[in-house]
Structures are given as structure tokens and as C-alpha cells.
Design an enzyme around this catalytic site. Structure first.
Site, PDB file in Angstrom:
ATOM      1  N   TRP A  63      19.159   8.089 -25.274  1.00 53.54           N
ATOM      2  CA  TRP A  63      19.347   6.634 -25.179  1.00 53.54           C
ATOM      3  C   TRP A  63      18.044   5.928 -24.866  1.00 53.54           C
ATOM      4  O   TRP A  63      17.806   4.799 -25.302  1.00 53.54           O
ATOM      5  CB  TRP A  63      20.398   6.302 -24.117  1.00 53.54           C
ATOM      6  CG  TRP A  63      20.664   4.848 -23.946  1.00 53.54           C
ATOM      7  CD1 TRP A  63      20.109   4.022 -23.017  1.00 53.54           C
ATOM      8  CD2 TRP A  63      21.533   4.045 -24.755  1.00 53.54           C
ATOM      9  NE1 TRP A  63      20.594   2.732 -23.188  1.00 53.54           N
ATOM     10  CE2 TRP A  63      21.473   2.728 -24.237  1.00 53.54           C
ATOM     11  CE3 TRP A  63      22.367   4.296 -25.833  1.00 53.54           C
ATOM     12  CZ2 TRP A  63      22.203   1.673 -24.794  1.00 53.54           C
ATOM     13  CZ3 TRP A  63      23.092   3.237 -26.396  1.00 53.54           C
ATOM     14  CH2 TRP A  63      23.009   1.941 -25.870  1.00 53.54           C
ATOM     15  N   GLU A  64      17.159   6.568 -24.113  1.00 50.53           N
ATOM     16  CA  GLU A  64      15.894   5.970 -23.682  1.00 50.53           C
ATOM     17  C   GLU A  64      14.781   6.097 -24.725  1.00 50.53           C
ATOM     18  O   GLU A  64      13.671   5.594 -24.539  1.00 50.53           O
ATOM     19  CB  GLU A  64      15.445   6.600 -22.367  1.00 50.53           C
ATOM     20  CG  GLU A  64      16.226   6.133 -21.136  1.00 50.53           C
ATOM     21  CD  GLU A  64      17.620   6.717 -21.053  1.00 50.53           C
ATOM     22  OE1 GLU A  64      17.807   7.889 -21.460  1.00 50.53           O
ATOM     23  OE2 GLU A  64      18.529   6.019 -20.599  1.00 50.53           O
ATOM     24  N   VAL A 118      18.495  15.693 -28.642  1.00 48.31           N
ATOM     25  CA  VAL A 118      19.652  16.447 -29.134  1.00 48.31           C
ATOM     26  C   VAL A 118      20.904  15.852 -28.524  1.00 48.31           C
ATOM     27  O   VAL A 118      21.074  15.876 -27.295  1.00 48.31           O
ATOM     28  CB  VAL A 118      19.540  17.943 -28.748  1.00 48.31           C
ATOM     29  CG1 VAL A 118      20.815  18.690 -29.157  1.00 48.31           C
ATOM     30  CG2 VAL A 118      18.323  18.578 -29.418  1.00 48.31           C
ATOM     31  N   ILE A 120      24.881  16.140 -28.398  1.00 45.13           N
ATOM     32  CA  ILE A 120      25.975  17.070 -28.692  1.00 45.13           C
ATOM     33  C   ILE A 120      27.296  16.361 -28.422  1.00 45.13           C
ATOM     34  O   ILE A 120      27.506  15.815 -27.341  1.00 45.13           O
ATOM     35  CB  ILE A 120      25.877  18.344 -27.833  1.00 45.13           C
ATOM     36  CG1 ILE A 120      24.520  19.040 -28.052  1.00 45.13           C
ATOM     37  CG2 ILE A 120      27.025  19.289 -28.151  1.00 45.13           C
ATOM     38  CD1 ILE A 120      24.306  20.276 -27.198  1.00 45.13           C
ATOM     39  N   HIS A 126      31.371   8.637 -26.444  1.00 46.22           N
ATOM     40  CA  HIS A 126      30.001   8.440 -25.940  1.00 46.22           C
ATOM     41  C   HIS A 126      28.967   8.811 -27.004  1.00 46.22           C
ATOM     42  O   HIS A 126      28.015   8.093 -27.271  1.00 46.22           O
ATOM     43  CB  HIS A 126      29.841   9.315 -24.699  1.00 46.22           C
ATOM     44  CG  HIS A 126      28.653   8.998 -23.878  1.00 46.22           C
ATOM     45  ND1 HIS A 126      27.850   9.975 -23.346  1.00 46.22           N
ATOM     46  CD2 HIS A 126      28.113   7.818 -23.494  1.00 46.22           C
ATOM     47  CE1 HIS A 126      26.867   9.412 -22.662  1.00 46.22           C
ATOM     48  NE2 HIS A 126      27.005   8.110 -22.735  1.00 46.22           N
ATOM     49  N   PHE A 151      12.422  10.381 -37.375  1.00 48.21           N
ATOM     50  CA  PHE A 151      13.750  10.493 -36.762  1.00 48.21           C
ATOM     51  C   PHE A 151      14.025  11.951 -36.394  1.00 48.21           C
ATOM     52  O   PHE A 151      14.392  12.752 -37.244  1.00 48.21           O
ATOM     53  CB  PHE A 151      14.805   9.975 -37.749  1.00 48.21           C
ATOM     54  CG  PHE A 151      16.197   9.904 -37.187  1.00 48.21           C
ATOM     55  CD1 PHE A 151      17.185  10.778 -37.618  1.00 48.21           C
ATOM     56  CD2 PHE A 151      16.517   8.967 -36.220  1.00 48.21           C
ATOM     57  CE1 PHE A 151      18.472  10.709 -37.100  1.00 48.21           C
ATOM     58  CE2 PHE A 151      17.802   8.891 -35.700  1.00 48.21           C
ATOM     59  CZ  PHE A 151      18.786   9.766 -36.147  1.00 48.21           C
TER      60      PHE A 151
HETATM   61  O1  LIG Z   1      25.765  12.485 -23.053  1.00 49.99           O
HETATM   62  N1  LIG Z   1      25.141  13.264 -23.721  1.00 49.99           N
HETATM   63  C1  LIG Z   1      23.785  13.216 -24.046  1.00 49.99           C
HETATM   64  C2  LIG Z   1      22.878  12.285 -23.485  1.00 49.99           C
HETATM   65  N2  LIG Z   1      23.290  11.381 -22.563  1.00 49.99           N
HETATM   66  C3  LIG Z   1      22.390  10.644 -21.699  1.00 49.99           C
HETATM   67  C4  LIG Z   1      21.903   9.345 -22.346  1.00 49.99           C
HETATM   68  O2  LIG Z   1      21.024   9.612 -23.424  1.00 49.99           O
HETATM   69  C5  LIG Z   1      21.163   8.494 -21.303  1.00 49.99           C
HETATM   70  O3  LIG Z   1      20.030   9.213 -20.853  1.00 49.99           O
HETATM   71  C6  LIG Z   1      22.027   8.116 -20.125  1.00 49.99           C
HETATM   72  O4  LIG Z   1      23.235   7.543 -20.603  1.00 49.99           O
HETATM   73  C7  LIG Z   1      21.346   7.132 -19.182  1.00 49.99           C
HETATM   74  O5  LIG Z   1      20.956   5.987 -19.897  1.00 49.99           O
HETATM   75  N3  LIG Z   1      21.584  12.271 -23.876  1.00 49.99           N
HETATM   76  C8  LIG Z   1      21.137  13.172 -24.798  1.00 49.99           C
HETATM   77  O6  LIG Z   1      19.945  13.156 -25.158  1.00 49.99           O
HETATM   78  N4  LIG Z   1      21.983  14.089 -25.342  1.00 49.99           N
HETATM   79  C9  LIG Z   1      23.289  14.144 -25.012  1.00 49.99           C
HETATM   80  O7  LIG Z   1      24.038  14.994 -25.566  1.00 49.99           O
END
Ligand SMILES: O=Nc1c(NC[C@H](O)[C@H](O)[C@H](O)CO)[nH]c(=O)[nH]c1=O
Length: 192
Positions: A63-64, A118, A120, A126, A151
């Protein structure tokens, strides 16, 4: 590189000698992300990119990735057009905008960026939300800032699929190598 019908085909021979490449990777699923990052790094160096010109930064999760790619690239643009010193990583906290006219060849900027994570799928929605938003976010950064963002987000249904694509199974291959090739090609073409 994958030799079947899928895959990008034979990479165009590009000289990566003068390229600077940023790799931003998530720390979620680290055991799967690490080989992907190393695969990308290996290919970049095979294409002539100096190890000192491959900058790596991690973030908590996929997400970041978009915000980190945007802030690090923006900070590199400011750094490239101002004093040679300066804390690139501080750019994550510094409000900065790309400096018009900073050429891609000036020190400090990046010719290409690889975003690696990655995702999953679990048993909730989510996965879909993150995958869609991160994909759109990375595309937006690349078009808004005019810098190739490769990407490197694996969106898989289970760990086995990820292991295969990280080159950790007998029948898999490391997709990170394709991403390294793509970064070298797109970075070199950006200088043409
Ligand atoms: O949930 N699974 C995953 C995940 N969740 C965390 C998200 O990216 C973020 O860091 C948090 O929501 C905080 O903002 N992030 C991944 O890279 N892979 C996953 O499989």
C-alpha cells in the site's frame, strides 16, 4: 528470463552504464520479496548499471509503494538540481516538487524505478482494494512524473504462486529479473 509464449521476449540490448535506478520494495512477505529484489538487481548489473547506482528503499507494505515512489523521486529531483549533498531519504518527509528542467542525466535523479511487493489473497476483500489502488497509484506516478515505474507487484492467490514467480520452485522463474531488464530498457530509452 521466461522463454515461453508469455513474457516480454528478448530484451533489447541496452547500455545501463549511466543509469540510476531506484528499487522500492515492501517488507510484507519478505521471504518472497527478497529474491525478487535480488533478481532485479542482478539483471540491472548484467545490463551495466553500477551497484552504486542502484538505490534500494523499503516500506511496510505494498500500500505504501506509490507514495514512497513519488516522494523519493521528487526528492531526487530536488537533490539533482541543488547542492550535491542532501539526505535523499529525508525527502520522504520533505515537501518537495519536481524541479522543472532537471535533466535525467543530472546526478541524484533516477532514470527508472522498480516497485516490488507481494500481495497474497486472504479471505476478505482487502487484497482487491490494495491491488487496485496500488496499481492505479503507480501508473499515476509514472505518468505524472514522466519516469518509468516498473510494475513489480505480484498479486497471487496463494503462497505457492508467489514462490513460483520468485524463482523459489523447480518449475518457476524469478520475475524480478524481467523487472530489472524492463527498468534498464525503459531507463535507457528515457535518455534517447
Ligand atoms: O494484507 N496483506 C498484505 C499487505 N498488507 C499491508 C498493506 O500493504 C499496508 O502496509 C497496511 O495496510 C498499512 O497501510 N501488504 C503487502 O505487501 N502484501 C500483503 O499480502
Amino acid at each position: 528470463m521466461f522463454s515461453g509464449t508469455k513474457g516480454p521476449g528478448e530484451a533489447e540490448a541496452m547500455d545501463g552504464t549511466n543509469l540510476r535506478v531506484l528499487i522500492v520494495h515492501a517488507r510484507w512477505n519478505t521471504s518472497l520479496v527478497t529474491p525478487l529484489v535480488e533478481g532485479a538487481r542482478k539483471k540491472l548489473q548484467e545490463r551495466g548499471v553500477k551497484a552504486s547506482n542502484i538505490i534500494t528503499q523499503s516500506v511496510p507494505g505494498s500500500w505504501e509503494l506509490p507514495i514512497a515512489v513519488q516522494r523519493l523521486y521528487s526528492a531526487s529531483q530536488v537533490q539533482a538540481s541543488s547542492a550535491p549533498s542532501g539526505d535523499l531519504l529525508g525527502g520522504l518527509g520533505r515537501s518537495s516538487t519536481p524541479v522543472p528542467g532537471a535533466s535525467s542525466s543530472s546526478k541524484g535523479t533516477f532514470d527508472a524505478i522498480i516497485a516490488i511487493g507481494v500481495l497474497i489473497k486472504g479471505d476478505t476483500a482487502h487484497f482487491e482494494h490494495i491491488a487496485e489502488s496500488v496499481s492505479r497509484g503507480l501508473m499515476r506516478v509514472q505518468l505524472d512524473f514522466g519516469v518509468p515505474v516498473i510494475f513489480g507487484l505480484l498479486t497471487v492467490l496463494n503462497e505457492e504462486q508467489a514462490r513460483k514467480r520468485a524463482g523459489l520452485t523447480f518449475d518457476g522463474y524469478n520475475h524480478g529479473e524481467d523487472w530489472g531488464d524492463a527498468a534498464a530498457e525503459m531507463g535507457a530509452k528515457r535518455k534517447l
